[in-house]
Design an enzyme around this catalytic site. Structure first.
Site, mmCIF file in Angstrom:
data_model
loop_
_atom_site.group_PDB
_atom_site.id
_atom_site.type_symbol
_atom_site.label_atom_id
_atom_site.label_comp_id
_atom_site.label_asym_id
_atom_site.label_seq_id
_atom_site.Cartn_x
_atom_site.Cartn_y
_atom_site.Cartn_z
ATOM 1 N N TYR A 316 0.820 -1.231 0.000
ATOM 2 C CA TYR A 316 0.000 0.000 0.000
ATOM 3 C C TYR A 316 0.841 1.262 0.000
ATOM 4 O O TYR A 316 0.348 2.325 0.385
ATOM 5 C CB TYR A 316 -0.903 0.063 1.244
ATOM 6 C CG TYR A 316 -1.535 -1.226 1.662
ATOM 7 C CD1 TYR A 316 -2.591 -1.772 0.926
ATOM 8 C CD2 TYR A 316 -1.100 -1.903 2.788
ATOM 9 C CE1 TYR A 316 -3.175 -2.959 1.311
ATOM 10 C CE2 TYR A 316 -1.679 -3.087 3.182
ATOM 11 C CZ TYR A 316 -2.715 -3.611 2.434
ATOM 12 O OH TYR A 316 -3.285 -4.787 2.830
ATOM 13 N N CYS A 344 14.368 -10.931 -2.470
ATOM 14 C CA CYS A 344 14.757 -10.672 -3.853
ATOM 15 C C CYS A 344 13.602 -10.100 -4.659
ATOM 16 O O CYS A 344 13.034 -10.773 -5.532
ATOM 17 C CB CYS A 344 15.300 -11.947 -4.483
ATOM 18 S SG CYS A 344 16.779 -12.465 -3.628
HETATM 19 N N1 LLP Z 1 -14.579 -4.699 9.703
HETATM 20 C C1 LLP Z 1 -14.464 -5.154 8.446
HETATM 21 C C2 LLP Z 1 -15.622 -5.775 7.803
HETATM 22 C C3 LLP Z 1 -13.242 -5.008 7.759
HETATM 23 O O1 LLP Z 1 -13.130 -5.425 6.501
HETATM 24 C C4 LLP Z 1 -12.143 -4.395 8.412
HETATM 25 C C5 LLP Z 1 -10.839 -4.245 7.732
HETATM 26 C C6 LLP Z 1 -12.309 -3.958 9.743
HETATM 27 C C7 LLP Z 1 -13.549 -4.115 10.355
HETATM 28 C C8 LLP Z 1 -11.208 -3.323 10.535
HETATM 29 O O2 LLP Z 1 -10.810 -2.117 9.954
HETATM 30 P P1 LLP Z 1 -9.748 -1.191 10.739
HETATM 31 O O3 LLP Z 1 -10.424 -0.671 11.985
HETATM 32 O O4 LLP Z 1 -8.578 -2.008 11.071
HETATM 33 O O5 LLP Z 1 -9.436 -0.102 9.772
HETATM 34 N N2 LLP Z 1 -4.227 -4.557 5.353
HETATM 35 C C9 LLP Z 1 -4.649 -3.185 5.221
HETATM 36 C C10 LLP Z 1 -5.985 -2.940 5.911
HETATM 37 C C11 LLP Z 1 -7.071 -3.871 5.447
HETATM 38 C C12 LLP Z 1 -8.369 -3.672 6.177
HETATM 39 C C13 LLP Z 1 -9.358 -4.724 5.843
HETATM 40 N N3 LLP Z 1 -10.615 -4.651 6.550
HETATM 41 C C14 LLP Z 1 -3.558 -2.271 5.755
HETATM 42 O O6 LLP Z 1 -2.536 -2.756 6.218
HETATM 43 O O7 LLP Z 1 -3.686 -1.043 5.688
#
Ligand code: LLP
Length: 420
Positions: A316, A344
């Site tokens: 990202y 790599c």
């Molecule tokens: N609820 C649902 C249905 C979700 O899809 C997500 C995150 C959350 C809650 C929690 O969201 P948060 O509060 O953590 O923003 N890997 C990415 C973030 C992917 C988020 C996916 N869904 C990153 O490292 O930025």
């Protein structure tokens, strides 16, 4: 307050000196501060209306000890697979506090969650609704459900973590929502209890939330007029955290006030699904400088953590603050470095042109705000055992997920008979 701070020039997690952990477990490693997890949870829950279910989004950090720390503070869980469901249960969260989200739940996963006695399914499509109805009927059960709706709101975050626009795969299209609710009402295997929404992650303005929540509140009124007995709304997660010093995400209190305003007069139970907010500030990734290399055009610091340990920069273009574990002498010359890992791939680049006090091989560095979407996204690419995870509590630390040996990583692979 940060629970990662320098004391007498040495970075500590709570009362534990980071070099002490490095000496015990080697580098790289993730280090989490219990006090930070507890504090983030407290700030979040105090900001929310009383009685709200704070369903920690386990995807942000699925480490059992991390989940249990949050569970002891009062958290439920938001899960997106039977695997996460089992993790939440194993960490001590009651099934009655678990919400099952996700666009692709399988029938066995649905059956597992029903048997466990979950709080609710957030259903994301009409075909999933039909499948869930069948699974529930086959068990003589009734599945409590909310439909996750797609409000077509721009979360104004990175395109790869935006979920609430009409072009995203998530949720039920706004124009179809009333029909799907009507269909759900006619099915004996499901009981409609609420409406769910989640528009994205690392959201740094309140307006997208406000717009989405207002649409949901309006929808609840409409659906009630249509004859649905709705008792819950789930506002999802998404509240951003500061990664860079200039970042100013909404204050959790302002977010809470807005949530309260959105549900005022609705008379519903409220569910929230924070992930990043609870765990990101509570974790760092500690790594060691292996080599320095002066390229034709750039100065590289090659560290022993790789993109397989922390994917966010590669996936990202994420920015993580990088600090020295041993504070450099005041006035030390600063130089721009490309901080890269050993994998790599050219995308194994953590930071470009990052100004750091002059480095030498062996220096320990820490990537900050790495407690969410860090270790969970790790892989064994390049046959590199992912960084272990350490949890600190006051003056104690524990290895809560050890580094695997390469032999252990290979152990479950099998040769087919023709290769002997
Ligand atoms: N609820 C649902 C249905 C979700 O899809 C997500 C995150 C959350 C809650 C929690 O969201 P948060 O509060 O953590 O923003 N890997 C990415 C973030 C992917 C988020 C996916 N869904 C990153 O490292 O930025």
């Amino acid at each position: 307050m940060s629970h990662f701070a320098h004391r007498s020039g040495v970075l500590h997690a709570e009362d534990v000196a980071i070099p002490q952990i490095a000496a015990a477990v080697g580098t790289p490693f993730y280090c989490y501060a219990s006090a930070s997890l507890e504090e983030q949870y407290r700030h979040f829950s105090e900001a929310m209306p009383k009685g709200a279910l704070i369903a920690y989004a386990v995807k942000a950090n699925g480490n059992l000890a991390v989940i249990r720390t949050l569970a002891r503070s009062g958290a439920g869980a938001d899960v997106v697979s039977a695997g996460e469901f089992k993790r939440a249960l194993a960490a001590g969260i009651a099934a009655q506090k678990i919400v099952f989200s996700g666009v692709g739940k399988t029938r066995p996963e649905m059956a597992f969650a029903l048997d466990a006695g979950l709080y609710q399914f957030n259903v994301e499509s009409e075909s999933e609704l039909e499948a869930l109805n069948e699974v529930a009927l086959s068990k003589g059960a009734v599945a409590p459900i909310a439909l996750r709706v797609n409000p077509d709101v721009d979360a104004k975050t990175h395109a790869k973590i935006s979920t609430g626009k009409a072009e995203n795969k998530f949720g039920i299209a706004w124009t179809q929502v009333r029909d799907v609710y009507a269909r759900a009402k006619s099915l004996a295997g499901v009981k409609v209890v609420g409406v769910a929404v989640h528009i994205g992650s690392q959201i740094i303005e309140l307006d997208p939330f406000r717009a989405a929540f207002a649409r949901v509140a309006e929808l609840v009124r409409q659906l009630r007029a249509d004859g649905h007995a709705l008792t819950r709304v789930d506002f999802g997660g998404g509240l951003g955290v500061p990664y860079e010093s200039g970042d100013a995400p909404p204050r959790v209190r302002d977010y809470g006030d807005m949530v309260r305003e959105a549900v005022r007069h609705l008379d519903v139970e409220l569910i929230l699904e924070p992930g990043r907010f609870l765990t990101a500030p509570a974790g760092i990734l500690v790594t060691q400088v292996l080599y320095l290399k002066e390229g034709e055009k750039r100065r590289f610091a090659i560290v022993d953590a790789g993109m397989n340990d922390l994917m966010r920069p590669a996936l990202y273009d994420a920015w993580h603050e990088l600090i020295r574990v041993q504070e450099p002498a005041p006035g030390a010359a600063r130089l721009p470095y490309d901080v890269v890992g050993p994998v790599c791939e050219s995308t194994d680049l953590f930071a470009r042109d990052r100004e750091l006090a002059e480095l030498k091989a062996g220096d320990l560095l820490a990537f900050l705000t790495a407690g969410a979407y860090g270790a969970v996204l790790a892989s064994g690419y390049n046959a590199r055992p992912p960084a272990p995870e350490i949890l600190v509590k006051g003056g104690q630390f524990a290895v809560v997920h050890p580094r695997k040996t390469v032999e252990a990583m290979m152990a479950d692979e099998k040769m087919p008979s023709w290769l002997g």
